[in-house]
Enzyme design. Structure first.
Site, PDB file in Angstrom:
ATOM      1  CB  THR A   1     -80.321 -59.709  -5.160  1.00 32.06           C
ATOM      2  OG1 THR A   1     -81.235 -59.123  -4.502  1.00 32.06           O
ATOM      3  CG2 THR A   1     -80.810 -61.140  -5.903  1.00 32.06           C
TER       4      THR A   1
ATOM      5  CE1 TYR B   1     -82.033 -58.996 -10.663  1.00 36.39           C
ATOM      6  CE2 TYR B   1     -83.182 -59.177  -8.711  1.00 36.39           C
ATOM      7  CZ  TYR B   1     -81.864 -58.814  -9.421  1.00 36.39           C
ATOM      8  OH  TYR B   1     -80.990 -58.477  -8.807  1.00 36.39           O
TER       9      TYR B   1
HETATM   10  P1  NAD Z   1     -77.830 -51.750 -13.169  1.00 30.32           P
HETATM   11  O1  NAD Z   1     -78.878 -52.234 -13.856  1.00 30.32           O
HETATM   12  O2  NAD Z   1     -77.676 -50.451 -12.798  1.00 30.32           O
HETATM   13  O3  NAD Z   1     -76.312 -52.044 -13.779  1.00 30.32           O
HETATM   14  C1  NAD Z   1     -76.129 -53.280 -14.528  1.00 30.32           C
HETATM   15  C2  NAD Z   1     -74.877 -53.073 -15.323  1.00 30.32           C
HETATM   16  O4  NAD Z   1     -74.370 -54.342 -15.925  1.00 30.32           O
HETATM   17  C3  NAD Z   1     -74.915 -51.936 -16.300  1.00 30.32           C
HETATM   18  O5  NAD Z   1     -73.970 -51.297 -16.610  1.00 30.32           O
HETATM   19  C4  NAD Z   1     -74.887 -53.085 -17.784  1.00 30.32           C
HETATM   20  O6  NAD Z   1     -74.736 -52.282 -18.813  1.00 30.32           O
HETATM   21  C5  NAD Z   1     -74.230 -54.029 -17.374  1.00 30.32           C
HETATM   22  N1  NAD Z   1     -74.738 -55.237 -18.262  1.00 30.32           N
HETATM   23  C6  NAD Z   1     -75.606 -55.858 -18.086  1.00 30.32           C
HETATM   24  N2  NAD Z   1     -75.883 -56.865 -18.860  1.00 30.32           N
HETATM   25  C7  NAD Z   1     -74.314 -57.156 -19.270  1.00 30.32           C
HETATM   26  C8  NAD Z   1     -73.628 -58.259 -20.218  1.00 30.32           C
HETATM   27  N3  NAD Z   1     -74.298 -59.145 -20.719  1.00 30.32           N
HETATM   28  N4  NAD Z   1     -72.357 -57.800 -20.268  1.00 30.32           N
HETATM   29  C9  NAD Z   1     -71.439 -57.092 -19.576  1.00 30.32           C
HETATM   30  N5  NAD Z   1     -72.274 -55.888 -18.991  1.00 30.32           N
HETATM   31  C10 NAD Z   1     -73.621 -55.964 -18.730  1.00 30.32           C
HETATM   32  O7  NAD Z   1     -77.697 -52.748 -11.969  1.00 30.32           O
HETATM   33  P2  NAD Z   1     -77.357 -52.283 -10.342  1.00 30.32           P
HETATM   34  O8  NAD Z   1     -78.486 -51.996  -9.801  1.00 30.32           O
HETATM   35  O9  NAD Z   1     -76.190 -51.519 -10.428  1.00 30.32           O
HETATM   36  O10 NAD Z   1     -76.946 -53.704  -9.706  1.00 30.32           O
HETATM   37  C11 NAD Z   1     -75.526 -54.287  -9.789  1.00 30.32           C
HETATM   38  C12 NAD Z   1     -75.782 -55.904  -9.119  1.00 30.32           C
HETATM   39  O11 NAD Z   1     -76.159 -55.554  -7.872  1.00 30.32           O
HETATM   40  C13 NAD Z   1     -76.401 -56.907  -9.865  1.00 30.32           C
HETATM   41  O12 NAD Z   1     -75.979 -58.017  -9.961  1.00 30.32           O
HETATM   42  C14 NAD Z   1     -77.807 -56.783  -9.319  1.00 30.32           C
HETATM   43  O13 NAD Z   1     -78.533 -57.998  -9.308  1.00 30.32           O
HETATM   44  C15 NAD Z   1     -77.320 -56.629  -7.818  1.00 30.32           C
HETATM   45  N6  NAD Z   1     -78.165 -55.929  -6.635  1.00 30.32           N
HETATM   46  C16 NAD Z   1     -78.823 -54.938  -6.912  1.00 30.32           C
HETATM   47  C17 NAD Z   1     -79.552 -54.151  -6.152  1.00 30.32           C
HETATM   48  C18 NAD Z   1     -80.290 -52.900  -6.331  1.00 30.32           C
HETATM   49  O14 NAD Z   1     -81.029 -52.548  -5.600  1.00 30.32           O
HETATM   50  N7  NAD Z   1     -80.027 -52.179  -7.460  1.00 30.32           N
HETATM   51  C19 NAD Z   1     -79.817 -54.748  -4.956  1.00 30.32           C
HETATM   52  C20 NAD Z   1     -79.084 -56.131  -4.689  1.00 30.32           C
HETATM   53  C21 NAD Z   1     -78.249 -56.599  -5.609  1.00 30.32           C
HETATM   54  O1  TDX Z   2     -93.386 -48.193 -10.279  1.00 28.47           O
HETATM   55  C1  TDX Z   2     -93.343 -48.705  -9.163  1.00 28.47           C
HETATM   56  N1  TDX Z   2     -94.081 -48.969  -8.099  1.00 28.47           N
HETATM   57  C2  TDX Z   2     -94.102 -49.924  -6.956  1.00 28.47           C
HETATM   58  O2  TDX Z   2     -94.933 -49.689  -6.118  1.00 28.47           O
HETATM   59  C3  TDX Z   2     -92.043 -49.739  -9.311  1.00 28.47           C
HETATM   60  C4  TDX Z   2     -91.118 -49.636 -10.204  1.00 28.47           C
HETATM   61  C5  TDX Z   2     -91.912 -50.457  -7.894  1.00 28.47           C
HETATM   62  N2  TDX Z   2     -92.910 -50.636  -6.896  1.00 28.47           N
HETATM   63  C6  TDX Z   2     -92.664 -51.338  -5.874  1.00 28.47           C
HETATM   64  C7  TDX Z   2     -92.116 -52.986  -6.062  1.00 28.47           C
HETATM   65  C8  TDX Z   2     -91.257 -53.255  -4.942  1.00 28.47           C
HETATM   66  O3  TDX Z   2     -92.050 -53.643  -3.881  1.00 28.47           O
HETATM   67  O4  TDX Z   2     -91.692 -50.692  -5.063  1.00 28.47           O
HETATM   68  C9  TDX Z   2     -90.591 -51.849  -4.594  1.00 28.47           C
HETATM   69  C10 TDX Z   2     -89.286 -51.711  -4.895  1.00 28.47           C
HETATM   70  O5  TDX Z   2     -89.405 -52.095  -6.544  1.00 28.47           O
HETATM   71  P1  TDX Z   2     -88.016 -51.942  -7.436  1.00 28.47           P
HETATM   72  O6  TDX Z   2     -87.464 -50.675  -7.412  1.00 28.47           O
HETATM   73  O7  TDX Z   2     -88.146 -52.291  -8.723  1.00 28.47           O
HETATM   74  O8  TDX Z   2     -87.011 -53.015  -6.600  1.00 28.47           O
HETATM   75  P2  TDX Z   2     -87.413 -54.271  -6.544  1.00 28.47           P
HETATM   76  O9  TDX Z   2     -88.120 -55.116  -7.123  1.00 28.47           O
HETATM   77  O10 TDX Z   2     -87.508 -54.381  -4.851  1.00 28.47           O
HETATM   78  O11 TDX Z   2     -85.682 -55.051  -6.496  1.00 28.47           O
HETATM   79  C11 TDX Z   2     -84.556 -54.390  -6.219  1.00 28.47           C
HETATM   80  O12 TDX Z   2     -83.765 -54.723  -5.005  1.00 28.47           O
HETATM   81  C12 TDX Z   2     -83.495 -55.919  -5.135  1.00 28.47           C
HETATM   82  C13 TDX Z   2     -83.760 -54.078  -7.319  1.00 28.47           C
HETATM   83  O13 TDX Z   2     -84.197 -53.693  -8.500  1.00 28.47           O
HETATM   84  C14 TDX Z   2     -82.861 -55.680  -7.577  1.00 28.47           C
HETATM   85  O14 TDX Z   2     -82.108 -55.493  -8.552  1.00 28.47           O
HETATM   86  C15 TDX Z   2     -82.295 -55.948  -6.379  1.00 28.47           C
HETATM   87  O15 TDX Z   2     -81.870 -57.237  -6.391  1.00 28.47           O
END
Ligand code: NAD
Ligand code: TDX
Length: 329
Positions: free
Chosen positions: A126, A150
């Protein structure tokens, strides 16, 4: 190298499922192996559009025995590791499971991958591993300096992957995406939570003064980048994956309200997140130049598309309300 058989962890989650929807049909069903524990964040409904086009194991990546058995049976040549605990706010309340899944789970997977001769292991890291940056951008050589439990757990895994590359010549590639948004995102994250609150007649909670900046990447752009890295990414390298669409939270929320045709004052400032990172910003020149990746969605289009999807899937978003109200009580 041809990717013949792909094992994908976390594919019932938001980004992993978008990746499976992208590649399903391009491979035989038996060559797409999905491993997911189905935590609160996992939901097979996200994979219904491609039902029957992959093989599924409900497994915890921390369960070494089961992971070993799956690798022995399936013999994947490629692994895409998306599975993680992914929400910063939950990591602040309970870091334990983040350490388990994000660090230990990654080690267990890499050990299985080594043992069974996997040819390419892609780790989804990330942008948060670099920490915050007030001005300028992080490139792939920037220091890893995470701030939340995290991001520290993701950074530990990222460094462990780098250590395996160096020590064992482990064939890994690291991708560091910025904030994703789009269909099927769990409504604990800012944008789907905001939509859920507006649909329920409430207001959007904005942490602090809403001045924190995030780089918003539409999930379909993200998974196209992941696919390019799978096909052409260089072993041993890391790739930033960001859209350059930076926006302060308050501006993002106001744009979302406009997209929803909701009153512009349907938000409220609430208590700030502990240790809240002020800004993330990636230099994604490498994946653009070396692999030819370009994002297709600007924030305005991505939000429109996310809102359209959300209105069609209101029931799915609302089905998570009980859990969300418990989280943000
Ligand atoms: P998410 O939370 O939506 O999904 C995570 C998935 O992993 C779920 O299906 C969950 O059941 C599974 N999981 C969790 N723990 C597990 C375990 N112990 N064994 C097997 N499965 C397990 O997450 P996402 O938003 O899809 O993110 C996916 C990846 O991308 C993560 O590695 C996250 O760190 C990374 N990432 C996310 C974002 C974002 O904005 N969402 C940005 C950058 C990187
Ligand atoms: O209720 C809210 N109000 C608010 O102001 C929430 C849930 C978030 N926020 C702010 C916090 C952050 O500055 O909004 C921004 C985005 O928050 P999140 O959606 O929780 O994302 P962030 O903390 O930036 O992290 C995300 O991007 C990188 C993903 O959750 C991670 O999994 C990823 O690695």
């Amino acid at each position: 190298m041809k990717n013949k058989k792909i094992l994908i962890t976390g594919a019932a989650g938001f980004i992993g499922s978008a990746f499976v929807r992208l590649i399903a049909g391009k491979y035989a069903a038996s060559d797409i192996v999905v491993v997911d524990k189905l935590t609160y964040a996992g939901d097979l409904k996200r994979l219904e559009p491609v039902k029957g086009k992959f093989k599924f194991y409900k497994t915890d990546i921390c369960n070494k025995k089961q992971i070993d058995r799956i690798f022995a049976q399936e013999k994947p040549d490629t692994v895409l590791h998306f599975a993680a605990e992914s929400h910063v706010d939950r990591s602040i309340t309970n870091p334990t499971v983040f350490i388990e899944t994000n660090i230990k789970g990654t080690q267990i997977l890499m050990d299985a991958a080594r043992k069974y001769g996997v040819k390419k292991f892609i780790f989804i890291s990330t942008d948060e591993v670099y920490g915050e940056i007030a001005n300028g951008k992080f490139n792939e050589k920037s220091q890893i300096k995470p701030n939340s439990p995290y991001s520290a757990s993701k950074a530990a895994a990222d460094l462990l992957v780098q250590a395996y590359i160096r020590t064992y010549r482990f064939p890994a590639v690291i991708i560091r995406p910025s904030n994703n948004y789009g269909p099927w995102q769990y409504p604990e994250k800012l944008l789907p939570l905001a939509i859920l609150r507006i649909l329920g007649g409430g207001k959007i909670p904005v942490y602090g003064r809403g001045i924190n900046v995030r780089e918003w990447l539409y999930v379909e752009d993200c998974v196209r980048g992941v696919l390019l890295v799978l096909q052409k990414g260089k072993i041993g390298e890391a790739y930033n994956l960001g859209s350059s669409c930076e926006s302060r939270n308050i501006d993002t929320v106001k744009l979302l309200l406009k997209t929803l045709n909701a009153a512009p004052d349907r938000f409220e400032f609430v208590k700030d997140r502990l240790g809240h990172d002020i800004r993330y910003s990636l230099d994604s020149g490498r994946i653009r130049k070396e692999l030819g990746w370009r994002p297709r969605f600007k924030l305005v289009q991505g939000l429109k598309s996310t809102v359209d999807w959300s209105l069609k899937h209101e029931n799915w978003l609302k089905s998570k309300l009980k859990d969300i109200n418990k989280l943000y009580k």
